[in-house]
Design an enzyme around this catalytic site. Structure first.
Site, PDB file in Angstrom:
ATOM      1  N   GLY A 150      -5.078 -19.433  64.444  1.00 32.84           N
ATOM      2  CA  GLY A 150      -4.153 -20.077  65.376  1.00 32.84           C
ATOM      3  C   GLY A 150      -2.877 -19.281  65.558  1.00 32.84           C
ATOM      4  N   GLU A 181      -2.445 -26.885  66.368  1.00 30.90           N
ATOM      5  CA  GLU A 181      -2.386 -27.714  65.170  1.00 30.90           C
ATOM      6  C   GLU A 181      -3.083 -26.904  64.092  1.00 30.90           C
ATOM      7  OE1 GLU A 181      -4.761 -31.412  65.251  1.00 30.90           O
ATOM      8  OE2 GLU A 181      -4.829 -30.835  63.143  1.00 30.90           O
ATOM      9  N   CYS A 232      -8.224 -32.524  59.188  1.00 24.84           N
ATOM     10  CA  CYS A 232      -6.865 -31.988  59.123  1.00 24.84           C
ATOM     11  C   CYS A 232      -5.917 -32.971  58.449  1.00 24.84           C
ATOM     12  CB  CYS A 232      -6.359 -31.636  60.513  1.00 24.84           C
ATOM     13  SG  CYS A 232      -6.681 -32.944  61.706  1.00 24.84           S
TER      14      CYS A 232
END
Lengths: 501, 501
Positions: A229, A248, A285
């Site tokens: 990410g 995220e 997550c």
């Protein structure tokens, strides 16, 4: 064109189906086509976009069995979970259908004109939000439906009026393809151009890079690892025109169990914790990766119950062999570090669940243990005194959630802990567990970096639509030229504030 | 410590006063101190912060003559303009005082619990916005008051509950210092810690870099050049924890004069254009740098009036000798490029006003002319047919504003042009000029890059407060532990939406 195939993580054998390895050329075609239809799509009425979202939900519902069967083969997730996830996915689509017509996302604000104001007349100004343009969405490995092809990012972007290019996760290309066909069918049914939605598939890093750096892409939604990410975030920021990257990237989801609560609930807390950390094989997550408790008899009972519970865990299959090998490597590396006691299950198949225990003193000296290990693993940190929880909370990295377990006598401490946790997390959970993210109006699924690369945003819930919008103000524009949502007789029935009221 | 002094741009001679050259050490002290008071400051009531903002406005008003006199020496801006700018500055502070207590910024949203929902109970979730933490603000050269020490960024950040560190612009250190003393006095009067506000001064790039990269700084507000702003933006994004960088970096503010309007108003349009491009010596971010017109008799009258008006301009002094030499160099470089006709004034002192003229065909081949030249310079682009305006609007870079001049017969074209300009600009002005930015509820001062590095934000108007906030959700948190703004009996009278209504 090169192709690739999916792998069944339970058998590690290839599954049927050949999928194209898309590259920069396909990205360019899809992004240019999305760009061409972007203006018309953002000018569709909210009712048209609502209708599209319902049509996608209906198409997914019609293909439920096919989708779930393929997702089961590609992800090794249980059938019941995937059926639930499909229901969540259609519920998300229908929520955003409501959000689109609800009109709060437009944030319409009017300033009244005052031609008599001195020294200068005050103009009529009206503002609302408009769609940003084509958006890229990265499918997530751990939610092949709800955070993938027709997941929350796609639903909220379509509700906003943004064309979507999904870069499908290579772990479940067959699922992505079936879902993309449902979207294509819905677009056809609604007589909207196919270029509003494109699924790109592939296993190369270059594909994702090409998507993020294409000049026609105006924002990115991503759920995944910090490593991948951050690399894509960096590319998005280094473009000649930087774009918002809503990533995220990871969270430790700290849980604080205060003493009286522990005294009253040690066994049930252990049971809930065990379930939360092992849910979905720890591949959420919001998995609670660290739990702070205070030493004492009740905590000893809690720990004993946890150790027994861990040992009794049966193994689960992880999403991919890559995720499995990362989990095993990282867990083994952590287990070798001094200061941690380890309890683990010995499953006949699948991966072991692991509980680490340490003391607050040792924890303070090992900030690297805050790094998320994706999988059924968690650390319990035993404090000498509950008062320590305040200072421990101050050294936590950004997280999606932070949880307080407290009974009435714990409130004075909880009241001091809560403002500390506000600085750490996007969502504060009380007497519950962080797994299970409600898709609702008030949800915040985000938080300080690395929980989110854009801490002012949420990637779940109605407010997620705001990621794909930007405001435009119209100064002294006559009614005949204004967009419908800002016209005086308010044909779209948009809610607005006038002069700050 | 090294020191520096201000220079009077009218005489190019040093002014009285020695100012410290702050560096990384002072940044660290200020940021650490800001960080220590951040939690307490964000938990002050909106009424307390409102009171602080009024106290700052009162203190500035008391020091009006001193501030304006010093700003006049440091900026060469006229006394009347600076008096007006001080009034605007105090109006901004008072607007944000109202915004703070108005409570819309909290964006409170409630989800009702439903314990009977199947398969899982629905939790009570409440969300609101909280302050991000210490914020850095960069003073702008061209607004020594309204976009500097106690300017809009500082006012909105204090309203949000964020401590502020201002990096003062080195062109007006004396003005910054007097304003900072007013803020210090207001903090003292309100019995708030001085660490809530710090002014850092200096001429080095290292100072700005140290501010942006300090781990305690959680967001940045910047108004200035693309070159300097992009360098700081890049640093902010490359931090281990990237932070939002709200940079307003430049705009060409295109103006489209449609044929009937030109026929009806050629002379008055020329008069207004001349005034708008020369206002503040062209040193406004909203200066109209390019005007598109259609060839014809009326346009010829318009151009003739412009040429005569330009020649008659008296010279104005620019803000700094650096800005002056950039203006002269860039204008000369542009004048040497083929395809441009130039008309310029010959002032006895100060810098010349410059009007360039070209055709749409030549304009298309010279995209570099969209780059902003800071100063009293503008380009008129003559189209063969008004229809061309649609395609010309599609190749414009992001801008703060876009303007349409149209009379009734022009509406069909204006209606097609408007959606194109929505994609270019944050504000669309009708039958007016872009200079003069209303400080109001509906204002948008932002737009696609490079107008803003965060196109979803505005740096002027009530909504600017949202730059310094992030949302937090509270799941099942009992009333006794909730922040006041989310408690059931709503002691702060915060407006909220419940279940999407």
């Amino acid at each position: 064109m090169h192709t690739f195939h999916a792998v069944n993580p339970a058998t590690e054998r290839p599954l049927s189906g050949e999928f194209p390895e898309h590259g920069a050329k396909e990205v360019d075609l899809a992004a240019m086509a999305a760009s061409e239809v972007a203006k018309a799509f953002r000018q569709t009425t909210p009712a048209q976009r609502s209708s599209l979202l319902h049509a996608i939900a209906d198409a997914l519902e019609s293909a439920r069995d096919t989708i779930v069967a393929r997702a089961e083969l590609e992800s090794a997730l249980p059938n019941a979970r995937l059926n639930g996830e499909l229901s969540r996915t259609t519920a998300q689509l229908r929520l955003f259908a409501d959000v689109a017509v609800g009109g709060l996302w437009q944030e319409a604000i009017f300033d009244s004109a005052n031609p008599d104001r001195q020294p200068l007349p005050k103009p009529d100004i009206r503002r609302h939000n408009i769609a940003l343009g084509p958006v890229a969405v990265f499918g997530a490995s751990n939610f092949p439906l709800a955070f993938s092809t027709a997941g929350g990012d796609t639903a909220s972007a379509l509700a906003a009026g943004c064309p979507v290019i999904v870069k499908g996760h290579p772990a479940h290309p067959g699922t992505s393809e079936i879902v993309a066909q449902c979207i294509a069918k819905a677009l056809e049914q609604e007589q909207l151009p196919q270029a509003i939605f494109t699924l790109l598939q592939g296993t190369s890093h270059e594909l994702g890079q090409a998507v993020v750096t294409h000049p026609s892409i105006k924002a990115v939604g991503f759920t995944g690892s910090i490593h991948g990410g951050r690399a894509l975030f960096d590319l998005a920021q280094q473009r000649p025109e930087p774009i918002p990257f809503f990533g995220e990237l990871g969270a430790s989801n700290p849980v604080f169990i205060l003493p009286q609560r522990m005294d009253n609930q040690a066994e049930s807390l252990a049971e809930e914790y065990l379930m939360s950390m092992n849910m979905g094989c720890g591949q959420f997550c919001t998995k609670p990766a660290v739990v702070f408790i205070t030493q004492g008899d009740a905590s000893e009972r809690f720990l004993q119950a946890m150790r027994e519970g861990i040992k009794a865990q049966t193994g689960q299959t992880m999403l991919t062999s890559g995720i499995k090998s990362n989990y095993l490597t990282q867990s083994q590396r952590r287990a070798q570090q001094s200061g941690l006691t380890q309890t683990q299950s010995s499953p006949e198949s699948g991966v072991p669940s692991i509980l680490f225990e340490t003391t607050s003193e040792i924890w303070r000296n090992n900030p690297q243990w805050q790094e998320e290990i994706f999988g059924p693993q968690s650390i319990v940190v035993v404090c000498q005194e509950s008062e320590e929880m305040i200072s421990l909370s101050q050294s936590l990295a950004g997280s999606l959630t932070a949880t307080i377990h407290a009974d009435a006598d714990d409130y004075p401490l909880a009241k001091r802990l809560l403002p500390e946790l506000e600085e750490v997390a996007g969502r504060i959970v009380f007497n519950g567990w962080p797994t299970g993210v409600e898709v609702s109006y008030a949800m915040v699924h985000g938080g300080p970096y690395p929980a989110s690369t854009m801490p002012a945003s949420t990637s779940v819930g109605a407010e997620a639509i705001k990621r794909w919008l930007r405001p435009v103000a119209y100064q002294s524009v006559p009614d005949a030229l204004l967009p419908c949502s800002l016209q005086q007789d308010n044909p779209l029935n948009v809610r607005c504030s006038v002069d700050g009221k």
